[in-house]
Design an enzyme around this catalytic site. Structure first.
Site, PDB file in Angstrom:
ATOM      1  N   ASP A 152     -62.537 -12.890 -92.615  1.00 22.35           N
ATOM      2  CA  ASP A 152     -64.100 -13.807 -92.768  1.00 22.35           C
ATOM      3  C   ASP A 152     -64.475 -12.159 -93.564  1.00 22.35           C
ATOM      4  OD1 ASP A 152     -64.145 -15.722 -92.023  1.00 22.35           O
ATOM      5  OD2 ASP A 152     -64.777 -15.751 -90.572  1.00 22.35           O
ATOM      6  N   GLU A 184     -65.856  -7.853 -83.283  1.00 20.69           N
ATOM      7  CA  GLU A 184     -65.878  -8.959 -83.497  1.00 20.69           C
ATOM      8  C   GLU A 184     -64.349  -9.669 -82.187  1.00 20.69           C
ATOM      9  OE1 GLU A 184     -67.630 -12.955 -84.285  1.00 20.69           O
ATOM     10  OE2 GLU A 184     -67.381 -11.591 -85.610  1.00 20.69           O
TER      11      GLU A 184
HETATM   12  C1  GLA Z   1     -63.269 -18.140 -88.579  1.00 20.49           C
HETATM   13  C2  GLA Z   1     -62.782 -16.457 -88.201  1.00 20.49           C
HETATM   14  C3  GLA Z   1     -61.305 -16.892 -88.992  1.00 20.49           C
HETATM   15  C4  GLA Z   1     -60.543 -17.736 -89.234  1.00 20.49           C
HETATM   16  C5  GLA Z   1     -60.752 -19.189 -89.601  1.00 20.49           C
HETATM   17  C6  GLA Z   1     -60.449 -19.701 -89.858  1.00 20.49           C
HETATM   18  O1  GLA Z   1     -63.681 -18.067 -90.327  1.00 20.49           O
HETATM   19  O2  GLA Z   1     -63.574 -15.235 -87.902  1.00 20.49           O
HETATM   20  O3  GLA Z   1     -60.608 -15.308 -88.794  1.00 20.49           O
HETATM   21  O4  GLA Z   1     -59.801 -17.859 -88.174  1.00 20.49           O
HETATM   22  O5  GLA Z   1     -61.695 -19.052 -88.425  1.00 20.49           O
HETATM   23  O6  GLA Z   1     -59.505 -20.476 -90.327  1.00 20.49           O
END
Ligand code: GLA
Length: 390
Positions: free
Chosen positions: A177, A165
């Site tokens: 995530d 990512e």
């Molecule tokens: C996205 C990012 C996560 C986190 C959320 C907000 O999903 O991938 O790492 O920062 O936003 O909580």
């Protein structure tokens, strides 16, 4: 799962023209119950893997060719070769996640020397805050682990996914995530300390309540650049705080400490961003405590407070998410509602008494469609655990 497998197999043989030694994999999406925009600030998060996700069918090849086909994209068959992966293409194709994952795992020592033919198919809405990209990274990582390097752990897959990512896709996301998905457990949410990666899998005893996902169906524009901007604002606030207090991340500060030191943050907008990160972290720890004490009503109130902080201090909600959340909160049986994920469109979740769920969905749909001009979608959540061979 049998229907999904049949479908994948049918498409595979149509597209590639042969029956092979097939293996099937599934990876889930996730919802974050509370703890938003805290993961890149060294704070806590509380996400869970859900039943919606992406499945794949794969057959290994004897040469170094890789062929990829997604039933959800209109890119047709994308061909690559293991020998020429080194040049990142930045084509914004879903296959960047495949090649990114292969490259990161190769760098980390996995021997991936034979190619494969792949077909994927998902029921997770794409780009909607349910982590479709992390889901894809973990699907590919898990498949590569099983086929090429079984000693790789799920925790490593999460970390590799985050690198893809950050380094290949260009989104400076935190670890939440990929961790939530790769380490997901059935009927549990993960209370994760993103500073240490220590976590506790907390049972979700819903006693008659359910989480409903409400999708704005808003096309996400500029979400990645705004995400990176928020992260940079927090980093700058941290630097200012570090001139007077010895901390590594905003997650180390209690709300009281923040109030004592925040005078040093010169810009009021930046101060609000940092305030959200600190208070949301405290809120997350409290939310886990009340959930463990079966006080779902208090959990709902903390969800509401989280949304308000994301709306006014962090400013990542927008009219679509606010409309969903406000409408849900008007309904009988709803204990709380908040956006989930990065924001800027995407999804919200509501904690609602099971028998009121459909009535709530009707009400929210009506209000939202009148105000926004198109319909939202709804999904009742089941928590089914992490990636698996199916
Ligand atoms: C996205 C990012 C996560 C986190 C959320 C907000 O999903 O991938 O790492 O920062 O936003 O909580």
């Amino acid at each position: 799962m049998d229907k999904i497998k049949d479908n994948l197999r049918k498409t595979f043989t149509e597209i590639y023209g042969y029956e092979g030694d097939f293996r099937y994999f599934f990876s889930p999406g996730r919802v974050n119950l509370i703890g938003e925009h805290t993961d890149y600030n060294g704070g806590h998060v509380f996400p869970a893997a859900i039943q919606l996700g992406i499945s794949g069918i794969v057959a290994q090849r004897d040469d170094t060719k890789i062929r990829c086909y997604s039933m959800n994209a209109d890119e047709g068959v994308v061909e690559k070769d293991l020998k020429t992966l080194a040049e990142p293409t930045h084509t914004r194709s879903w296959t960047d996640y495949v090649t990114g994952m292969i490259q990161v795992m190769q760098e980390e020592g996995s021997v991936i020397d034979r190619g494969f033919d792949l077909v994927i198919c998902g029921n997770l809405p794409l780009g909607s805050g349910l982590s479709s990209s992390a889901c894809l990274e973990v699907l590919i990582g898990y498949m590569l682990k099983v086929l090429y390097d079984p000693k790789v752990t799920n925790k490593q897959i999460a970390l590799f996914g985050q690198r893809v990512e950050n380094e290949y896709i260009g989104v400076n996301s935190g670890i939440m995530d990929q961790f939530a998905i790769a380490m997901g457990e059935e009927n549990k949410a993960l209370y994760l300390d993103t500073a240490t990666l220590e976590y506790e899998a907390v049972p979700l005893n819903m006693s008659g309540y359910t989480f409903v996902i409400m999708n704005t169906n808003k096309k996400r524009e500029l979400a990645d650049s705004k995400y990176n901007e928020r992260r940079a604002e927090c980093e700058q606030a941290l630097e200012e705080l570090q001139s007077i207090v010895d901390i590594q991340s905003l997650g180390e500060l209690s709300p009281e400490e923040f109030e004592a030191y925040s005078f040093i943050i010169s810009d009021p907008v930046r101060k609000r961003r940092a305030k959200h990160a600190v208070y949301e972290n405290a809120r997350t720890s409290l939310a886990v405590k009340v959930l463990m004490a079966d006080k779902l009503n208090l959990f709902g109130l903390l969800m509401n407070a989280s949304h308000e902080s994301l709306r006014f201090d962090y400013e990542v909600t927008g009219v679509e998410l606010d409309t969903l959340v406000d409408a849900a909160r008007e309904c009988e049986g709803v204990l709380g509602a908040r956006m989930t994920g990065a924001g800027f469109g995407g999804c919200a979740i509501a904690l609602v008494r099971y028998e009121y769920s459909l009535i709530m969905q009707e009400h929210v749909k009506k209000i939202y469609t009148e105000k926004i001009g198109y319909e939202p979608s709804f999904y009742e959540v089941e928590f089914k655990g992490g990636p698996q061979e199916i």
